[in-house]
Design a protein around this motif. Structure first.
Motif, mmCIF file in Angstrom:
data_model
loop_
_atom_site.group_PDB
_atom_site.id
_atom_site.type_symbol
_atom_site.label_atom_id
_atom_site.label_comp_id
_atom_site.label_asym_id
_atom_site.label_seq_id
_atom_site.Cartn_x
_atom_site.Cartn_y
_atom_site.Cartn_z
ATOM 1 N N ILE A 1 0.921 -1.137 0.157
ATOM 2 C CA ILE A 1 0.029 -0.198 0.030
ATOM 3 C C ILE A 1 0.913 1.426 -0.003
ATOM 4 C CG2 ILE A 1 -1.659 1.348 1.178
ATOM 5 C CD1 ILE A 1 -2.764 -1.364 2.594
ATOM 6 N N LYS A 2 0.654 2.149 -1.005
ATOM 7 C CA LYS A 2 1.519 3.235 -1.244
ATOM 8 C C LYS A 2 0.392 4.385 -0.825
ATOM 9 C CE LYS A 2 4.975 1.189 -4.186
ATOM 10 N NZ LYS A 2 4.864 -0.019 -3.433
ATOM 11 N N ILE A 3 1.018 5.372 -0.050
ATOM 12 C CA ILE A 3 0.204 6.722 0.130
ATOM 13 C C ILE A 3 1.114 7.913 -0.321
ATOM 14 C CG2 ILE A 3 -0.919 7.984 1.685
ATOM 15 C CD1 ILE A 3 -1.051 5.638 3.465
ATOM 16 N N ARG A 4 0.489 8.637 -1.208
ATOM 17 C CA ARG A 4 1.184 9.888 -1.618
ATOM 18 C C ARG A 4 0.088 11.020 -1.758
ATOM 19 N NH1 ARG A 4 2.638 7.597 -7.575
ATOM 20 N NH2 ARG A 4 0.534 7.784 -8.700
ATOM 21 N N PRO A 5 0.758 12.225 -2.014
ATOM 22 C CA PRO A 5 -0.370 13.311 -2.218
ATOM 23 C C PRO A 5 -0.893 13.285 -3.411
ATOM 24 C CG PRO A 5 1.857 14.114 -1.056
ATOM 25 C CD PRO A 5 1.835 12.696 -1.721
ATOM 26 N N GLY B 1 -17.402 18.087 -0.784
ATOM 27 C CA GLY B 1 -16.040 18.524 -0.438
ATOM 28 C C GLY B 1 -15.181 18.698 -1.614
ATOM 29 N N GLU B 2 -14.138 19.836 -1.187
ATOM 30 C CA GLU B 2 -13.104 19.859 -2.477
ATOM 31 C C GLU B 2 -11.791 19.778 -1.385
ATOM 32 O OE1 GLU B 2 -15.218 22.726 -5.543
ATOM 33 O OE2 GLU B 2 -14.467 23.885 -3.843
ATOM 34 N N SER B 3 -10.553 19.671 -2.169
ATOM 35 C CA SER B 3 -9.390 19.310 -1.296
ATOM 36 C C SER B 3 -8.290 19.388 -2.349
ATOM 37 C CB SER B 3 -9.221 18.254 -0.489
ATOM 38 O OG SER B 3 -8.088 18.242 0.116
ATOM 39 N N LYS B 4 -7.078 20.142 -1.874
ATOM 40 C CA LYS B 4 -5.901 20.185 -2.515
ATOM 41 C C LYS B 4 -4.966 19.234 -1.755
ATOM 42 C CE LYS B 4 -6.466 24.600 -5.029
ATOM 43 N NZ LYS B 4 -5.998 26.155 -5.212
ATOM 44 N N SER B 5 -5.575 18.659 -0.643
ATOM 45 C CA SER B 5 -4.783 18.105 0.320
ATOM 46 C C SER B 5 -5.020 16.634 0.358
ATOM 47 C CB SER B 5 -4.904 18.682 1.744
ATOM 48 O OG SER B 5 -4.052 20.135 1.684
ATOM 49 N N ALA B 6 -5.834 16.152 -0.786
ATOM 50 C CA ALA B 6 -6.258 14.718 -0.692
ATOM 51 C C ALA B 6 -5.080 13.696 -0.902
ATOM 52 C CB ALA B 6 -7.205 14.444 -1.790
ATOM 53 N N LEU B 7 -5.245 12.589 -0.368
ATOM 54 C CA LEU B 7 -4.364 11.492 -0.487
ATOM 55 C C LEU B 7 -4.758 10.567 -1.814
ATOM 56 C CD1 LEU B 7 -3.609 10.794 3.332
ATOM 57 C CD2 LEU B 7 -2.171 11.980 1.812
ATOM 58 N N GLU B 8 -3.744 9.827 -2.092
ATOM 59 C CA GLU B 8 -3.774 9.021 -3.321
ATOM 60 C C GLU B 8 -3.591 7.805 -2.799
ATOM 61 O OE1 GLU B 8 -3.563 8.370 -7.972
ATOM 62 O OE2 GLU B 8 -1.662 9.173 -6.939
ATOM 63 N N VAL B 9 -4.189 6.671 -2.414
ATOM 64 C CA VAL B 9 -3.758 5.388 -2.065
ATOM 65 C C VAL B 9 -3.800 4.178 -3.037
ATOM 66 C CG1 VAL B 9 -4.401 3.588 -0.245
ATOM 67 C CG2 VAL B 9 -4.793 5.997 0.261
ATOM 68 N N ILE B 10 -2.782 3.659 -3.145
ATOM 69 C CA ILE B 10 -2.410 2.629 -4.358
ATOM 70 C C ILE B 10 -1.988 1.285 -3.634
ATOM 71 C CG2 ILE B 10 -1.038 2.025 -6.253
ATOM 72 C CD1 ILE B 10 -0.156 5.321 -6.482
ATOM 73 N N GLU B 11 -3.017 0.593 -4.038
ATOM 74 C CA GLU B 11 -2.738 -0.981 -3.482
ATOM 75 C C GLU B 11 -2.692 -1.959 -4.561
ATOM 76 O OE1 GLU B 11 -5.211 -4.044 -0.350
ATOM 77 O OE2 GLU B 11 -5.999 -1.869 -0.748
ATOM 78 N N GLY B 12 -1.431 -2.631 -4.790
ATOM 79 C CA GLY B 12 -1.034 -3.640 -5.594
ATOM 80 C C GLY B 12 -1.525 -3.069 -7.265
ATOM 81 N N ASP B 13 -2.399 -3.813 -7.899
ATOM 82 C CA ASP B 13 -2.632 -3.362 -9.214
ATOM 83 C C ASP B 13 -4.201 -2.823 -9.297
ATOM 84 O OD1 ASP B 13 -4.151 -5.701 -8.672
ATOM 85 O OD2 ASP B 13 -3.366 -6.613 -10.499
ATOM 86 N N ARG B 14 -4.762 -2.567 -8.086
ATOM 87 C CA ARG B 14 -6.167 -1.756 -8.014
ATOM 88 C C ARG B 14 -6.103 -0.199 -8.571
ATOM 89 N NH1 ARG B 14 -8.499 -4.276 -2.207
ATOM 90 N NH2 ARG B 14 -8.410 -6.502 -2.735
ATOM 91 N N ALA B 15 -7.131 0.106 -8.797
ATOM 92 C CA ALA B 15 -7.406 1.461 -9.025
ATOM 93 C C ALA B 15 -7.052 2.267 -7.688
ATOM 94 C CB ALA B 15 -8.798 1.612 -9.655
ATOM 95 N N PRO B 16 -6.393 3.604 -7.871
ATOM 96 C CA PRO B 16 -5.880 4.248 -6.934
ATOM 97 C C PRO B 16 -7.135 4.845 -6.225
ATOM 98 C CG PRO B 16 -4.832 4.984 -8.850
ATOM 99 C CD PRO B 16 -5.695 3.703 -9.045
#
Length: 113
Positions: free
Chosen positions: A5-9, A24-39
């Protein structure tokens, strides 16, 4: 799997919509990537109109993230049950997810704007 599991801005500005409203609106959201699943985009709780969300009794457990508390979205005409979730106490190594909400595709629309 937790180490996969990778977490990045999440780059740019992200918006969450449901029932014709912007939740909601955000410029501080996180993108979570897990294996080959969609972020998956996680919004800081502070950037979400929590007045439109109701905590439900649904709690799910992921062995790689911890327990997720679910929320329904109140719209003008309906309730979208268990549309989003948040890890109040994510497992060690994923503390960045604390106080961030993600939403299920098909129940809410998350897009970069």
């Amino acid at each position: 799997m937790a180490d996969q599991i990778k977490i990045r801005p999440a780059e740019g500005k992200w918006t969450i919509r449901a029932g014709g409203a912007v939740l909601g609106e955000s410029k501080s959201a996180l993108e979570v990537i897990e294996g080959d699943r969609a972020p998956v985009i996680y919004f800081p709780k502070a950037d979400v109109a929590m007045a439109f969300l109701d905590k439900t009794d649904t709690v799910t457990t992921c062995p790689y993230r911890g327990e997720a508390r679910h929320y329904s979205i109140q719209t003008k005409s309906t309730v979208i049950e268990d549309a989003g979730y948040m890890y109040d106490a994510p497992i060690e190594g994923l503390a960045e997810l604390k106080d961030h909400l993600a939403f299920y595709a098909g129940k809410a629309t998350v897009a970069r704007t």
